[in-house]
Design a protein around this motif. Structure first.
Motif, PDB file in Angstrom:
ATOM      1  N   LYS A   1       0.566  -0.967   0.067  1.00 39.25           N
ATOM      2  CA  LYS A   1       0.279  -0.112  -0.379  1.00 39.25           C
ATOM      3  C   LYS A   1       0.658   1.231   0.382  1.00 39.25           C
ATOM      4  CE  LYS A   1      -4.217   2.119   1.504  1.00 39.25           C
ATOM      5  NZ  LYS A   1      -5.087   1.448   2.856  1.00 39.25           N
ATOM      6  N   GLN A   2       0.584   2.054  -0.928  1.00 39.28           N
ATOM      7  CA  GLN A   2       1.588   3.523  -1.662  1.00 39.28           C
ATOM      8  C   GLN A   2       3.271   2.874  -0.839  1.00 39.28           C
ATOM      9  OE1 GLN A   2       0.481   6.276   2.038  1.00 39.28           O
ATOM     10  NE2 GLN A   2      -2.055   6.051   0.725  1.00 39.28           N
ATOM     11  N   GLY A   3       3.405   1.433  -2.022  1.00 43.24           N
ATOM     12  CA  GLY A   3       4.465   1.279  -1.837  1.00 43.24           C
ATOM     13  C   GLY A   3       5.694   1.110  -1.242  1.00 43.24           C
TER      14      GLY A   3
END
Length: 242
Positions: free
Chosen positions: A93-95
Motif C-alpha cells: 500500500k503506497q509502496g
C-alpha cells in the motif's frame, strides 16, 4: 450490510484464532482455549469453563457469504466456544509492505459444543433475520451415513487431535500459511510427517510441493487444506517414527 472480510492493518487476530485476549500466549490446545469464556482460573491455572468435556465436539458449520464475523458473534452470544482461523497476508500500500488479516476459510465456523447445543443453535428463530438468508447451517460428512437414515449424511465432526493440529498451525503469525486446493498440490509420495523444529514444530501433515516450495499440508476435511511456509527436509521426520 456484508461483513468486511479484511480487518484493520496489523490487527490483532487473537479473538479469531482461538486465544483469550488477556493471556498473550500461543495456542497449545484447542480444548483449553476459547473465544468466549472468561479467563477466571482455578487453582490449577486452567479456566474452569474450558476443562475438556466429553459431551462437546468440534462441529463444522457453514456460514452464508460475507457473514463470518456476524456468525461468530451470534455463536458467542449463546455462550459457546468457536474458532475462526485468520490469514496474515502481506500487501503493498503506497509502496510499503503491510500485513492485514482476513478469514482463512470464510465459509466455515468451527464450534465446540454438544450435539444438543448445536441443534438448539441452528433452530434459533433469529438465525434468518438478515435478508432472509440462513446465517449458519450444518456442513455434512459426505463420507458416511446416518445409522437411522442410510440415505442421509451426518453433520461433520472433527476430532480433538485433528483440531488441535489445525489450530496450532493457523495460530502462527506467518503470511506464508495459505489455504490450498488439491489442484495446485503435488504430493511428494504423500509422506505423513511431523515437523521437528522451527516455528512449525509439532505440526503434522503431508509433504507437498506448492509453488515450487516444499511445504507440509494439513487437511482437516475434504476441501479444507492449509499449507505451511517452506519447511526444509532436515526439519521433519516420518510421522510413524515420531
Amino acid at each position: 450490510m456484508e461483513d468486511n472480510a479484511k480487518q484493520p492493518l496489523m490487527a490483532d487476530a487473537s479473538l479469531y484464532n482461538g486465544l483469550p485476549t488477556d493471556t498473550g500466549s500461543s495456542c497449545p490446545s484447542a480444548r483449553l482455549t476459547s473465544c468466549t469464556p472468561s479467563i477466571s482460573k482455578n487453582k490449577g491455572g486452567v479456566s474452569v469453563e474450558n476443562v475438556p468435556n466429553a459431551s462437546r465436539q468440534w462441529f463444522v458449520l457453514r456460514v452464508s457469504y460475507g457473514r463470518i464475523i456476524k456468525a461468530k458473534a451470534f455463536v458467542e452470544a449463546k455462550g459457546l466456544e468457536c474458532y475462526v482461523p485468520m490469514r496474515y497476508k502481506e500487501v503493498k500500500k503506497q509502496g510499503e509492505k503491510r500485513v492485514i488479516t482476513e478469514p482463512l476459510l470464510p465459509s466455515f465456523l468451527f464450534v465446540h459444543a454438544s450435539a444438543e447445543q448445536i441443534d438448539s443453535l441452528l433452530q434459533d428463530k433469529n438465525i434468518k433475520t438478515f435478508e432472509n438468508r440462513t446465517l449458519l447451517s450444518y456442513y455434512y460428512d459426505h463420507t458416511s451415513y446416518c445409522k437411522n437414515a442410510p440415505t442421509k449424511n451426518p453433520p461433520l465432526i472433527i476430532s480433538d487431535t485433528a483440531m488441535d493440529n489445525f489450530i496450532h498451525l493457523t495460530s502462527i503469525h506467518n503470511s506464508h500459511i495459505i489455504p490450498v486446493t488439491s489442484e495446485n498440490i503435488k504430493y511428494k509420495l504423500g509422506d505423513e510427517v511431523v515437523i521437528t523444529e522451527g516455528e512449525f514444530k509439532d505440526i503434522r501433515g503431508k509433504v507437498a510441493r506448492i509453488a515450487g516450495q516444499q511445504r507440509v499440508v494439513v487437511e482437516l476435511f475434504d476441501g479444507c487444506l492449509v499449507a505451511t511456509a517452506y519447511v526444509p527436509k532436515v526439519a521433519m521426520i516420518m510421522y510413524n517414527r515420531y
